[in-house]
Scaffold this motif. Structure first.
Motif, short mmCIF file in Angstrom:
data_model
loop_
_atom_site.label_atom_id
_atom_site.label_comp_id
_atom_site.label_asym_id
_atom_site.label_seq_id
_atom_site.Cartn_x
_atom_site.Cartn_y
_atom_site.Cartn_z
N THR A 12 38.70 41.40 42.49
CA THR A 12 39.42 41.80 43.49
C THR A 12 40.06 40.47 44.15
O THR A 12 39.47 40.44 44.53
N ASP A 14 37.93 47.31 43.53
CA ASP A 14 38.85 48.07 41.72
C ASP A 14 39.44 47.61 41.07
O ASP A 14 40.43 48.38 40.63
N GLY A 15 39.73 46.58 42.01
CA GLY A 15 40.80 45.31 41.36
C GLY A 15 42.06 45.94 42.54
O GLY A 15 42.85 45.82 41.93
N THR A 16 42.21 46.39 43.49
CA THR A 16 42.79 47.07 44.70
C THR A 16 41.75 47.19 46.05
O THR A 16 42.42 46.57 47.14
N VAL A 17 40.55 47.45 46.22
CA VAL A 17 40.72 47.51 46.99
C VAL A 17 39.32 46.63 47.22
O VAL A 17 38.37 46.91 45.70
N HIS A 23 41.14 51.15 40.42
CA HIS A 23 41.23 51.72 41.08
C HIS A 23 42.22 53.40 41.39
O HIS A 23 42.34 53.98 41.27
N MET A 24 43.07 52.74 39.95
CA MET A 24 44.59 54.10 39.76
C MET A 24 43.85 54.84 38.78
O MET A 24 44.53 56.01 38.52
#
Length: 116
Positions: free
Chosen positions: A27, A51-54, A78-79
């Protein structure tokens, strides 16, 4: 620097809180800009866990709040969190317990952590 100082004073919401976040994905964590900022792309991007985003440092701010129940999902993007079976099971268990008194001889615990 600047963002970290914002998280220091991040006050608890004042209501029962259940915090769910994921780790185990590369991330983006920080950006270094040169003289062209803010119109230029970053010269360097630092990475960490999340999480890949946060990133995990931002997600874990809820751990500072007294009485917060924390669920950590491992390796979920994330998604995909809301579609994850462990997340759905955690929400179902939470909903089943809403308003239910603790069983006799069982102490209700606050501030617990579930790692799945």
């Amino acid at each position: 620097g600047q963002v970290r100082s914002l998280l220091r004073g991040f006050a608890p919401p004042g209501v029962p809180t259940h915090c769910v976040y994921a780790v185990g994905q590369r991330t983006e964590r920080n950006y270094t800009y040169g003289r062209g900022w803010p119109d230029a792309q970053p010269e360097r991007v630092g990475h960490g866990d999340g999480d890949g985003t946060v990133n995990v440092e931002s997600a874990e701010v809820c751990r500072r709040w007294p009485g917060t129940n924390v669920t950590v999902l491992r390796g979920v993007a994330h998604m995909d969190i809301v579609k994850d079976g462990d997340f759905i099971a955690a929400v179902e268990a939470l909903l089943a317990d809403v308003g239910a008194p603790p069983a006799e001889g069982v102490r209700a615990e606050r501030g617990s952590e579930i790692a799945v």
